[in-house]
Design a protein around this motif. Structure first.
Motif, mmCIF file in Angstrom:
data_model
loop_
_atom_site.group_PDB
_atom_site.id
_atom_site.type_symbol
_atom_site.label_atom_id
_atom_site.label_comp_id
_atom_site.label_asym_id
_atom_site.label_seq_id
_atom_site.Cartn_x
_atom_site.Cartn_y
_atom_site.Cartn_z
ATOM 1 N N ALA A 83 0.827 -1.200 0.000
ATOM 2 C CA ALA A 83 0.000 0.000 0.000
ATOM 3 C C ALA A 83 0.866 1.257 0.000
ATOM 4 O O ALA A 83 0.526 2.250 -0.659
ATOM 5 N N SER A 84 1.975 1.233 0.711
ATOM 6 C CA SER A 84 2.881 2.386 0.731
ATOM 7 C C SER A 84 3.427 2.660 -0.662
ATOM 8 O O SER A 84 3.484 3.811 -1.107
ATOM 9 N N ALA A 130 -1.859 0.549 12.806
ATOM 10 C CA ALA A 130 -1.303 1.885 12.596
ATOM 11 C C ALA A 130 0.072 2.030 13.240
ATOM 12 O O ALA A 130 0.918 2.783 12.742
ATOM 13 N N ARG A 131 0.338 1.294 14.314
ATOM 14 C CA ARG A 131 1.648 1.377 14.977
ATOM 15 C C ARG A 131 2.753 0.762 14.141
ATOM 16 O O ARG A 131 3.934 0.986 14.390
ATOM 17 N N SER A 132 2.390 -0.038 13.141
ATOM 18 C CA SER A 132 3.381 -0.674 12.281
ATOM 19 C C SER A 132 3.969 0.282 11.259
ATOM 20 O O SER A 132 5.004 0.003 10.669
ATOM 21 N N LEU A 133 3.293 1.398 11.022
ATOM 22 C CA LEU A 133 3.684 2.338 9.979
ATOM 23 C C LEU A 133 4.248 3.616 10.578
ATOM 24 O O LEU A 133 3.624 4.253 11.418
ATOM 25 N N ALA A 155 -4.386 7.085 4.198
ATOM 26 C CA ALA A 155 -4.547 6.533 2.853
ATOM 27 C C ALA A 155 -3.788 5.220 2.700
ATOM 28 O O ALA A 155 -4.304 4.254 2.113
ATOM 29 N N ILE A 156 -2.578 5.153 3.259
ATOM 30 C CA ILE A 156 -1.783 3.913 3.187
ATOM 31 C C ILE A 156 -2.471 2.793 3.963
ATOM 32 O O ILE A 156 -2.612 1.670 3.474
ATOM 33 N N GLN A 162 -7.745 -2.698 2.282
ATOM 34 C CA GLN A 162 -8.392 -3.124 1.046
ATOM 35 C C GLN A 162 -7.647 -4.292 0.415
ATOM 36 O O GLN A 162 -8.261 -5.251 -0.063
ATOM 37 N N LEU A 163 -6.317 -4.218 0.406
ATOM 38 C CA LEU A 163 -5.514 -5.312 -0.159
ATOM 39 C C LEU A 163 -5.705 -6.602 0.632
ATOM 40 O O LEU A 163 -5.765 -7.695 0.057
ATOM 41 N N ARG A 164 -5.820 -6.475 1.939
ATOM 42 C CA ARG A 164 -6.019 -7.666 2.770
ATOM 43 C C ARG A 164 -7.392 -8.283 2.510
ATOM 44 O O ARG A 164 -7.517 -9.504 2.426
ATOM 45 N N VAL A 165 -8.420 -7.453 2.376
ATOM 46 C CA VAL A 165 -9.770 -7.972 2.089
ATOM 47 C C VAL A 165 -9.771 -8.641 0.711
ATOM 48 O O VAL A 165 -10.360 -9.708 0.542
ATOM 49 N N GLN A 166 -9.111 -8.033 -0.274
ATOM 50 C CA GLN A 166 -9.027 -8.630 -1.603
ATOM 51 C C GLN A 166 -8.315 -9.968 -1.580
ATOM 52 O O GLN A 166 -8.619 -10.860 -2.369
#
Length: 170
Positions: A83-84, A130-133, A155-156, A162-166
């Motif tokens: 995502a980043s 969020a703590r991972s970023l 946004a990231i 979204q990528l995880r749900v996909q």
């Protein structure tokens, strides 16, 4: 030319030999001379100061020897990583290290924007959290508004979810 190179090599060998004789590489004449002082000093340090000393080496031997296991693997959340790269795709990438989770970009202008930014991203945990970023934005004009940094982080993280749900793993 070769005489100068030979002389330079001889000086280098003598310097290394004298350092090893004095204990510069962990052995030699003064081996262990400073250990008692270091142990006495650590008795007076607070736990926070001891932790700082362990994580921030002060001696040459701390830097090169006896450190953490070189085979330790770091885990990075792949969704935040991808995502980043997607969200910041308008920025030219200067360096990427997927093993440590660092992305460094050059200056670029977002679509529809007039201000150039550069970013440094650190993905430091395998959790989708969020703590991972950690994101740092810079502009050529100076500091970036914290609200802008927060918007890019959001946004990231949104794109990562979204990528995880996909991916079908939710």
């Amino acid at each position: 030319m070769t005489v100068q190179r030979l002389a330079r090599n001889a000086v280098l060998v003598l310097a290394l030999a004298s350092l090893s004789a004095c204990g510069g590489f962990g052995g030699g004449l003064f081996r262990g001379a400073g250990k008692a002082n270091v142990q006495n000093e650590e008795a007076f340090l607070s736990s926070e100061e001891r932790r700082f000393k362990r994580t921030n080496p002060t001696r040459l031997s701390d830097l090169f020897g006896g450190g953490a296991n070189a085979n330790t693997t770091l885990e990075v959340n792949r969704y935040i990583w991808a995502a980043s790269l997607e969200v910041l795709n308008f920025l030219p990438i200067e360096s990427v290290d997927p093993f440590s989770g660092v992305i460094v970009t050059g200056y670029g202008t977002p679509p529809g924007g007039g201000r150039a930014y550069r970013a440094t991203v650190l993905v430091q945990d395998p959790a989708l959290d969020a703590r991972s970023l950690k994101l740092s934005l810079q502009s050529k004009g100076g500091a970036v508004d914290p609200a802008t940094v927060r918007a890019v982080e959001d946004a990231i993280l949104t794109r990562a979810r979204q990528l995880r749900v996909q991916d079908g793993k939710l």
